[in-house]
Design a protein around this motif. Sequence first.
Motif, PDB file in Angstrom:
ATOM      1  N   SER A  97      -1.048   9.442   9.283  1.00 20.33           N
ATOM      2  CA  SER A  97       0.079   8.840   8.147  1.00 20.33           C
ATOM      3  C   SER A  97       0.160  10.259   7.093  1.00 20.33           C
ATOM      4  CB  SER A  97      -0.253   7.772   7.462  1.00 20.33           C
ATOM      5  OG  SER A  97       0.404   7.429   6.385  1.00 20.33           O
ATOM      6  N   TRP A  98       1.333  10.134   6.466  1.00 21.46           N
ATOM      7  CA  TRP A  98       1.479  11.138   5.538  1.00 21.46           C
ATOM      8  C   TRP A  98       0.778  10.993   4.291  1.00 21.46           C
ATOM      9  CZ3 TRP A  98       2.415  15.841   5.743  1.00 21.46           C
ATOM     10  CH2 TRP A  98       3.591  16.513   6.543  1.00 21.46           C
ATOM     11  N   VAL A  99       0.290   9.613   4.191  1.00 18.86           N
ATOM     12  CA  VAL A  99      -0.638   9.321   3.139  1.00 18.86           C
ATOM     13  C   VAL A  99      -1.751  10.246   3.157  1.00 18.86           C
ATOM     14  CG1 VAL A  99      -1.573   7.450   1.811  1.00 18.86           C
ATOM     15  CG2 VAL A  99       0.680   6.955   2.810  1.00 18.86           C
ATOM     16  N   GLU A 146       8.608   9.873   3.519  1.00 15.39           N
ATOM     17  CA  GLU A 146       7.154  10.042   3.367  1.00 15.39           C
ATOM     18  C   GLU A 146       6.532  11.196   3.227  1.00 15.39           C
ATOM     19  OE1 GLU A 146       8.846   8.661   6.113  1.00 15.39           O
ATOM     20  OE2 GLU A 146       8.437   6.819   6.235  1.00 15.39           O
TER      21      GLU A 146
END
Length: 322
Positions: free
Chosen positions: A142-144, A257
């Motif tokens: 995930s980009w998080v 994102e």
Amino acid sequence: MKMNIPQPTGLPAEPGMPARKKASFWKQVSRNRFLYMLLVPVAIYLLVFKYAPMFGEIIAFKNYRLADGIWNSPWVGFEQFEKLFASREFYVVLKNTLLLNLYHLLFAFPVPILLAILLNEVRVEWYKRTLQNLLYIPHFISWVVLGSIVIALLSPSTGFVNYLLKGFGLEPIYFMADKLWWPVSFIVSGIWKEAGFGTILYLAAMASIDPTLYEAARMDGASKLRQTWHVTLPGIRSTIAILLILQVGKMMDVGFEQVYALRNDAVTSVAEVISTFVYTRGLVNLQYSYTTALGLFQSLIALILVVSVNRIIKAMGERGLW
């Protein structure tokens, strides 16, 4: 004695012809009913999440208020579009969106092609599989998470990149707060995440190239570089054309994102794009009609770009999207 007189051509079809074609169609559907059933979830997804929300586009022509609902909100015509085009923020956001997409097209789009060509030349199977798996992994993060890794790597005090710069006697750079270096960090991190996964389609296209073409090129004395230029690239040209059309169709949409994970207040002037602008103005500040007008404009320009590039690609002799 009966004579077989040939029927003249050009007469209308028999009355039963359309009915027979219709029966044949439903017979085909019945025969392949399990395959058609696989389309049902996709059709439901498109109807619920793609086509049904298009009804809400009418709020771009209204002064939408939650208390009044879509039907009872007053019509204002093109007032939201006039306010949009009169806003200085709109042109800043539009410029940032187009520039980041242009950088992606120039620097990130060719990378999966180059990686696929290099992987295609690897003959040790286990080594090739290992490389592919390592290249695919970032796509599934995930980009998080990946955004935090990028920020940590580029930190001016503890980041590994600046540690290397200090080792060469250079001053540390605050990549994520510099208006010059932030777009570079954005593009490079995007390449890191998606380039490996993007090689899948190109490798599949290379697998369909006739091996005898390479043998003929080798017999003619062509080097590896010449084989790539005259055999490999023409063999995947149609795939490149299709993906290029799709990429140009996204020129008005950077995505949400990655930008949201990497941006900060210091680089808002170069990092604010349409998707984040819609989020802050539409969802946070509740300006639904204003941002819907922006989204409608974005979709219209994207449609024009896709149709135009598709025509250009077909004029060049390649197969387009339609």
